[in-house]
Design a protein around this motif. Structure first.
Motif, mmCIF file in Angstrom:
data_model
loop_
_atom_site.group_PDB
_atom_site.id
_atom_site.type_symbol
_atom_site.label_atom_id
_atom_site.label_comp_id
_atom_site.label_asym_id
_atom_site.label_seq_id
_atom_site.Cartn_x
_atom_site.Cartn_y
_atom_site.Cartn_z
ATOM 1 N N TYR A 12 0.851 -1.189 0.000
ATOM 2 C CA TYR A 12 0.000 0.000 0.000
ATOM 3 C C TYR A 12 0.885 1.236 0.000
ATOM 4 C CZ TYR A 12 -3.974 2.963 1.166
ATOM 5 O OH TYR A 12 -4.969 3.911 1.136
ATOM 6 N N GLY A 33 -0.133 4.407 0.151
ATOM 7 C CA GLY A 33 -0.806 5.557 0.751
ATOM 8 C C GLY A 33 -2.137 5.862 0.098
ATOM 9 N N SER A 34 -2.312 5.429 -1.138
ATOM 10 C CA SER A 34 -3.593 5.671 -1.817
ATOM 11 C C SER A 34 -4.153 4.402 -2.451
ATOM 12 C CB SER A 34 -3.432 6.754 -2.895
ATOM 13 O OG SER A 34 -2.483 6.341 -3.859
ATOM 14 N N SER A 35 -3.294 3.444 -2.821
ATOM 15 C CA SER A 35 -3.770 2.188 -3.427
ATOM 16 C C SER A 35 -2.681 1.124 -3.304
ATOM 17 C CB SER A 35 -4.126 2.407 -4.895
ATOM 18 O OG SER A 35 -2.963 2.735 -5.634
#
Length: 146
Positions: A90, A92-94
């Motif tokens: 991950y 931080g966004s995906s």
């Protein structure tokens, strides 16, 4: 002259009843064993996914092929050619493909997800009518310090 309820007449009726019920019981036992195979495959895939995530968590610099090899070694009773392993992290966004870039600041806690997919098919016709071919997909997520 035979008497009513003699041993020969009852023995013949018992044999006919036995011959009628045995195929049904055998089919039931075989279906139960096949259903047990399905449960075993799902549990094995789930545990292998968990072991892969643990391996990636303990070895943050592991290559994707090392993680896949670890998962496949933990799913030995299953057909390895039917097993698909996807290690991701991950950002931080995906979730992105493993491994994280080496330029990320250290130490950083990075969630790791190992998704494992296995294609299973029934060997009995009766269970195949209800379940057919199934794809068991499990994923496990753990954190690592990168």
């Amino acid at each position: 002259m035979p008497l009513i309820g003699d041993a020969n007449g009852e023995r013949g009726a018992t044999m006919v009843e036995f011959a009628l019920i045995v195929p049904v019981l055998l089919l039931l036992v075989i279906v139960i064993l096949d259903l047990g195979r399905a449960v075993n495959a799902y549990v094995t895939v789930s545990n292998a996914s968990r072991e892969g995530a643990r391996y990636a968590s303990v070895h943050p610099d592991a290559s994707p092929s090392a993680i896949v090899a670890q998962v496949k070694s933990r799913s030995v009773p299953l057909d390895g050619s039917q097993l698909t392993v996807t290690p991701t992290y991950y950002n931080g966004s995906s979730f992105q493909n493993w491994p994280p870039p080496a330029t990320s600041p250290k130490p950083t806690t990075v969630p790791i997800r190992v998704q494992t997919t296995y294609s299973w098919s029934s060997v009995t016709f009766l269970l195949g009518q209800f379940m057919g071919s199934r794809t068991f997909t499990t994923s496990s997520t753990m954190d690592t310090i990168r």
